[in-house]
Scaffold this motif. Sequence first.
Motif, PDB file in Angstrom:
ATOM      1  N   UNK A  68       0.795  -1.222   0.000  1.00 16.81           N
ATOM      2  CA  UNK A  68       0.000   0.000   0.000  1.00 16.81           C
ATOM      3  C   UNK A  68       0.833   1.280   0.000  1.00 16.81           C
ATOM      4  N   UNK A  69       2.153   1.159   0.290  1.00 18.70           N
ATOM      5  CA  UNK A  69       2.991   2.341   0.378  1.00 18.70           C
ATOM      6  C   UNK A  69       2.767   3.107   1.671  1.00 18.70           C
ATOM      7  N   UNK A  70       3.370   4.284   1.754  1.00 23.38           N
ATOM      8  CA  UNK A  70       3.264   5.131   2.940  1.00 23.38           C
ATOM      9  C   UNK A  70       1.856   5.689   3.066  1.00 23.38           C
ATOM     10  N   UNK A  71       1.337   5.722   4.290  1.00 19.70           N
ATOM     11  CA  UNK A  71       0.019   6.299   4.534  1.00 19.70           C
ATOM     12  C   UNK A  71       0.080   7.222   5.737  1.00 19.70           C
ATOM     13  N   UNK A  72      -0.614   8.344   5.648  1.00 23.98           N
ATOM     14  CA  UNK A  72      -0.736   9.268   6.775  1.00 23.98           C
ATOM     15  C   UNK A  72      -2.081   9.125   7.481  1.00 23.98           C
ATOM     16  N   UNK A  73      -2.826   8.093   7.111  1.00 23.23           N
ATOM     17  CA  UNK A  73      -4.146   7.890   7.735  1.00 23.23           C
ATOM     18  C   UNK A  73      -4.301   6.447   8.218  1.00 23.23           C
ATOM     19  N   UNK A  74      -3.246   5.925   8.854  1.00 25.97           N
ATOM     20  CA  UNK A  74      -3.288   4.543   9.305  1.00 25.97           C
ATOM     21  C   UNK A  74      -4.371   4.303  10.348  1.00 25.97           C
ATOM     22  N   UNK A  75      -4.701   5.332  11.110  1.00 23.28           N
ATOM     23  CA  UNK A  75      -5.745   5.161  12.125  1.00 23.28           C
ATOM     24  C   UNK A  75      -7.082   4.777  11.485  1.00 23.28           C
ATOM     25  N   UNK A  76      -7.266   5.140  10.223  1.00 23.25           N
ATOM     26  CA  UNK A  76      -8.462   4.742   9.478  1.00 23.25           C
ATOM     27  C   UNK A  76      -8.193   3.489   8.650  1.00 23.25           C
ATOM     28  N   UNK A  77      -7.025   3.409   8.038  1.00 21.76           N
ATOM     29  CA  UNK A  77      -6.704   2.283   7.163  1.00 21.76           C
ATOM     30  C   UNK A  77      -6.700   0.950   7.913  1.00 21.76           C
ATOM     31  N   UNK A  78      -6.229   0.966   9.174  1.00 20.64           N
ATOM     32  CA  UNK A  78      -6.029  -0.273   9.917  1.00 20.64           C
ATOM     33  C   UNK A  78      -7.186  -0.640  10.837  1.00 20.64           C
ATOM     34  N   UNK A  79      -7.979   0.316  11.222  1.00 22.46           N
ATOM     35  CA  UNK A  79      -8.859   0.205  12.388  1.00 22.46           C
ATOM     36  C   UNK A  79      -9.788  -1.006  12.340  1.00 22.46           C
ATOM     37  N   UNK A  80     -10.287  -1.367  11.180  1.00 19.20           N
ATOM     38  CA  UNK A  80     -11.285  -2.434  11.091  1.00 19.20           C
ATOM     39  C   UNK A  80     -10.708  -3.752  10.569  1.00 19.20           C
ATOM     40  N   UNK A  81      -9.384  -3.874  10.515  1.00 16.45           N
ATOM     41  CA  UNK A  81      -8.767  -5.126  10.063  1.00 16.45           C
ATOM     42  C   UNK A  81      -9.022  -6.230  11.082  1.00 16.45           C
ATOM     43  N   UNK A  82      -8.884  -7.475  10.626  1.00 20.00           N
ATOM     44  CA  UNK A  82      -9.102  -8.619  11.516  1.00 20.00           C
ATOM     45  C   UNK A  82      -7.891  -8.923  12.374  1.00 20.00           C
ATOM     46  N   UNK A  83      -6.688  -8.748  11.803  1.00 20.83           N
ATOM     47  CA  UNK A  83      -5.457  -9.074  12.522  1.00 20.83           C
ATOM     48  C   UNK A  83      -4.357  -8.106  12.083  1.00 20.83           C
ATOM     49  N   UNK A  84      -3.579  -7.674  13.047  1.00 21.27           N
ATOM     50  CA  UNK A  84      -2.351  -6.936  12.758  1.00 21.27           C
ATOM     51  C   UNK A  84      -1.187  -7.898  12.999  1.00 21.27           C
ATOM     52  N   UNK A  85      -0.361  -8.131  11.976  1.00 17.65           N
ATOM     53  CA  UNK A  85       0.752  -9.082  12.076  1.00 17.65           C
ATOM     54  C   UNK A  85       2.070  -8.330  12.040  1.00 17.65           C
ATOM     55  N   UNK A  86       2.954  -8.628  12.988  1.00 20.64           N
ATOM     56  CA  UNK A  86       4.234  -7.916  13.102  1.00 20.64           C
ATOM     57  C   UNK A  86       5.371  -8.927  13.218  1.00 20.64           C
ATOM     58  N   UNK A  87       6.070  -9.251  12.101  1.00 19.38           N
ATOM     59  CA  UNK A  87       7.018 -10.366  12.066  1.00 19.38           C
ATOM     60  C   UNK A  87       8.488  -9.980  12.193  1.00 19.38           C
ATOM     61  N   UNK A  88       8.825  -8.871  12.819  1.00 16.66           N
ATOM     62  CA  UNK A  88      10.209  -8.378  12.849  1.00 16.66           C
ATOM     63  C   UNK A  88      11.184  -9.376  13.470  1.00 16.66           C
ATOM     64  N   UNK A 125      14.105  -8.195  14.826  1.00 16.24           N
ATOM     65  CA  UNK A 125      14.539  -7.452  16.000  1.00 16.24           C
ATOM     66  C   UNK A 125      13.932  -6.064  15.925  1.00 16.24           C
ATOM     67  N   UNK A 126      13.881  -5.393  17.054  1.00 18.54           N
ATOM     68  CA  UNK A 126      13.232  -4.084  17.141  1.00 18.54           C
ATOM     69  C   UNK A 126      13.803  -3.311  18.309  1.00 18.54           C
ATOM     70  N   UNK A 127      13.501  -2.028  18.342  1.00 18.16           N
ATOM     71  CA  UNK A 127      13.647  -1.265  19.561  1.00 18.16           C
ATOM     72  C   UNK A 127      12.304  -1.362  20.280  1.00 18.16           C
ATOM     73  N   UNK A 128      11.509  -0.321  20.188  1.00 16.30           N
ATOM     74  CA  UNK A 128      10.129  -0.355  20.649  1.00 16.30           C
ATOM     75  C   UNK A 128       9.260  -0.058  19.423  1.00 16.30           C
ATOM     76  N   UNK A 129       8.537  -1.046  18.900  1.00 16.60           N
ATOM     77  CA  UNK A 129       7.834  -0.873  17.626  1.00 16.60           C
ATOM     78  C   UNK A 129       6.625   0.046  17.736  1.00 16.60           C
ATOM     79  N   UNK A 130       6.757   1.244  17.186  1.00 19.58           N
ATOM     80  CA  UNK A 130       5.673   2.213  17.236  1.00 19.58           C
ATOM     81  C   UNK A 130       4.410   1.691  16.565  1.00 19.58           C
ATOM     82  N   UNK A 131       4.564   1.053  15.408  1.00 24.10           N
ATOM     83  CA  UNK A 131       3.365   0.630  14.683  1.00 24.10           C
ATOM     84  C   UNK A 131       2.616  -0.469  15.423  1.00 24.10           C
ATOM     85  N   UNK A 132       3.323  -1.321  16.161  1.00 21.25           N
ATOM     86  CA  UNK A 132       2.639  -2.314  16.994  1.00 21.25           C
ATOM     87  C   UNK A 132       1.878  -1.618  18.120  1.00 21.25           C
TER      88      UNK A 132
END
Length: 370
Positions: free
Chosen positions: A249-269, A271-278
């Motif tokens: 989907x590329x970069x989005x500035x409206x993730x609060x709308x794009x993601x809100x109604x999804x069934x699952x958020x998957x984060x397969x990193x 390694x990380x510091x503190x993952x903001x998107x998670x």
Amino acid sequence: MPKIAFHLNCLTHGGAERVVTNLAGRFADAGYEVVVATEWIDDNEYELNPKVRRVNIGLKPEDENKGRLYKYIRRIKYLHDFMLCEKPDVLVAFAKLALFRALMACKKTGVPVVISVRNDPRTYYIGIRNTILIKRYIGRAAGAVFQTEEAKSFFPEKLQKISTVILNPLTPKYIEAPDADHRDKVIVNAARLVKFKNQEMLIYAFSDVYDKHQDYKLKIYGADSGDGTLERLEEAIRETHLDEEVELMGQSDSLEEDLRCASVFAYPSNYEGMPNSLMEAMALGLPCVATDCPCGGPRELIEDGVNGLLIPIKDRKALSDKICWMIEHPNEAEEMGRKARLIADKASLDAVYEQWRSYLDNVISNGKRL
């Protein structure tokens, strides 16, 4: 009120840059004088609060044709000059290059330096050069802010004793977003397209999910890092024959709308510091599946089986199995998402600001002035 300076490379879209932008604005709103010193200006940057002053301390045009060592020394000199000119009560340096520059530059400035480590130190701070830099300069730090206890434990005990652990602040729009009133048949990921985020494994794991649930799609949001990951993801999509089912989907500035109604958020990193998107996905109330990766960020956020699910790193089967579990147990998944949303109680901008304010005020009172 005290004067606070933040130092980092630039304000381009990224985790450390987002944290600095949010914190700088909050300190400025509270009446502090705030300056952000950057090495360069990028085309795609976060916008600073108008009350925050930005100073560019990067290389000058006459420096550009010089050698690498010359440029390295000049960067340190320009930061040293900035400290002498601005005389902040404390300077906070974010990420490895900036924090070592700050520790080298602070000598004879009288400015206490607090460092903030943003990535897994066992990945980013190893090797002979980093070992030498840590041994020689880390003792100059007046304090340190880490994102996890695991990251903190990597550094010398002397630094640990004067450091603290603080979560990243959530951008308010994720906290303020309304609850989802339905769940779309979509699995989502949001992160910069870079190798260690391992979206490639997510695509292959989704192909296994798709074998069982052919009414679902995968959407991956994030800007291309330019390291070849985008091309590898495109190849993975072709290889799995999921051209219609997987979207980059590329970069989005409206993730609060794009993601809100999804069934699952998957984060397969890996390694990380503190993952903001998670954190943002949890604040939206999404059922989350994340790798239990070093340096412990997802583990600090998710209690496995309570407000999300944790899996081992690089485990394609575990990822597909847990995504399927979320799909097949919608009531339990929704309850995990509801509990995930409680992350806002401890990671709101105000809550995180209060921790930073208390810590920096203490450094200003007692910190090293070299």
